[in-house]
Design an enzyme around this catalytic site. Sequence first.
Site, short mmCIF file in Angstrom:
data_model
loop_
_atom_site.label_atom_id
_atom_site.label_comp_id
_atom_site.label_asym_id
_atom_site.label_seq_id
_atom_site.Cartn_x
_atom_site.Cartn_y
_atom_site.Cartn_z
CE LYS A 1 8.10 2.28 9.86
NZ LYS A 1 8.80 1.83 11.06
CD GLU B 1 1.09 5.36 12.44
OE1 GLU B 1 0.74 4.26 12.00
OE2 GLU B 1 1.94 5.49 13.32
CG HIS C 1 11.77 10.05 15.25
ND1 HIS C 1 10.68 10.30 16.03
CD2 HIS C 1 11.65 10.84 14.17
CE1 HIS C 1 9.92 11.20 15.44
NE2 HIS C 1 10.49 11.56 14.31
NE ARG D 1 16.85 -4.09 15.70
CZ ARG D 1 16.51 -3.11 16.51
NH1 ARG D 1 16.71 -3.23 17.81
NH2 ARG D 1 15.94 -2.01 16.08
P1 ADP Z 1 11.31 3.54 13.03
O1 ADP Z 1 10.98 2.23 12.41
O2 ADP Z 1 11.99 4.48 12.07
O3 ADP Z 1 12.01 3.43 14.35
P2 ADP Z 1 8.76 3.93 14.37
O4 ADP Z 1 7.49 3.70 13.67
O5 ADP Z 1 9.23 2.89 15.34
O6 ADP Z 1 9.90 4.25 13.29
O7 ADP Z 1 8.69 5.31 15.14
C1 ADP Z 1 9.82 5.88 15.80
C2 ADP Z 1 9.42 7.00 16.73
O8 ADP Z 1 8.65 7.99 16.02
C3 ADP Z 1 8.51 6.60 17.88
O9 ADP Z 1 9.22 6.08 18.98
C4 ADP Z 1 7.83 7.93 18.20
O10 ADP Z 1 8.71 8.77 18.93
C5 ADP Z 1 7.61 8.54 16.84
N1 ADP Z 1 6.29 8.17 16.28
C6 ADP Z 1 6.05 7.18 15.37
N2 ADP Z 1 4.75 7.11 15.07
C7 ADP Z 1 4.11 8.04 15.79
C8 ADP Z 1 2.73 8.46 15.92
N3 ADP Z 1 1.74 7.89 15.22
N4 ADP Z 1 2.46 9.48 16.79
C9 ADP Z 1 3.44 10.08 17.50
N5 ADP Z 1 4.75 9.73 17.40
C10 ADP Z 1 5.09 8.73 16.57
#
Ligand code: ADP
Length: 457
Positions: free
Chosen positions: A116, A200, A235, A291
């Site tokens: 990330k 973040e 999530h 993917r």
């Molecule tokens: P993973 O790789 O575990 O799926 P992500 O970074 O894709 O993690 O985040 C998954 C979910 O977490 C997002 O779809 C959202 O619902 C929430 N999320 C992630 N980052 C943020 C953020 N900066 N602000 C608000 N919600 C977030």
Amino acid sequence: MLNKVLVANRGEIAVRIMRACRELGISTVAVYSEADREAMFAKYADESHFIGPPPPLQSYLNMDAIIEVALKTKAEAIHPGYGFLAENDKFSDMVEKNGLVFIGPTGQNIREMGDKIFSKRTMKSSGVPVVPGTEEGIQDVEKAKDVAHEIGYPVILKASGGGGGIGMKIVDNENDLIEAIESTKRVAKSAFGDESVLLEKYLDEPRHVEYQIIADNKGNVIHVRERECSVQRRHQKLIEETPSCVMTEELREKMGEAATQAAKAVSYRNAGTVEFMYSKGNFYFLEMNTRLQVEHPITEMITGVDLAKEQLRVASGLDLQYAQEDITGQGWAFECRICAEDPENNFFPSPGKIVEYKEPAGPGIRVDSGVYAGFDVPPFYDSLLSKLIVWGRDRNEAIKRMKRALWEYEITGIKTNIPFHEVVLDNEFFVKGDYTTHFIKERNILDEVKRYLESGK
Ligand code: ADP
């Protein structure tokens, strides 16, 4: 075009990929675990090979065994589906070292996008908007404090190597920050073997809007429009739709441009998804999934592009058969993930034997399933049984059609989350398209489901 493909996965996605192969005249090889001897995908394939033995989860992660079957059966390529080895850079490299084609991105693509911190930095430098926060893994907590102070609380901590919603923590104020960093690092280290953690801004009213992209081996990249996946629990996505209610033609063009730019920045190959968070008119790169996604069928429903076939075509070395301007969308599509889960028991997995099984049918319905009546759903894997996908001329018709389809769907012997979907589709805010990733909590959907079940409907 490839002649023979091994599918290194199980359940509905294995069947989905084999269907595409069958239409393209490609023969298929399945690999299955002890628990999947009677599974639909193992019966569907032209040939099936046992890669047991227990523990069952290990079978689909056993790279040596899978490659051995591919070589023995003279398969030319391996499709990893999603989950298991799909985002494993070593597997992608290993497949290609053995002279086979990995139907997906290169090992390097996976490595770069799986990190990330690295991917955010790469996106930022190629002009793709990212969520404000730290640019490096947190080393110095005092510096992290400064960044958090500057961007404002709440903030979110994330394991750089994380996925599936694991290794994330929301921090509301400075007092909790140091301890939260420590605990996220611990989780990151034990779950992903890498203690890098980034910080973040935790966005306000966030909506999850992602872009499907597809790239051939010659650097041609297009996006196949957006999907909104804001109905999430822990999530994890549960209902997806396309288009997104927040989309305008102007925004679509801007976000689509950013998504293709993201893929070009890492010389991406094959299908992928660029995930963004949308918050109050702005959008930010979140991560790229390297993917085919679970929710890919809704894109297929409105655009007519067969993403699995397109993956097979580009993996065969063919050029993309679409230019960006060829991609248009018609109508509206929803997907409900049908899982073996007990809504009366906190959505706990509910594996076991399916007694009766009758899928919905009729206009605008697609069911991507991996199960049948009499199948014993094993307890070892993801609880996803099937995906119910509907198309309608507009959002309203699609919602009504989904409700009709859920009403038709009969699954007995095990518990499913169908009541959850019924409650969401009846929710006035959902119907208006007025929802964020906090929807389930904010609208007390789980209590609603309880009431709905008690009312005995
Ligand atoms: P993973 O790789 O575990 O799926 P992500 O970074 O894709 O993690 O985040 C998954 C979910 O977490 C997002 O779809 C959202 O619902 C929430 N999320 C992630 N980052 C943020 C953020 N900066 N602000 C608000 N919600 C977030």
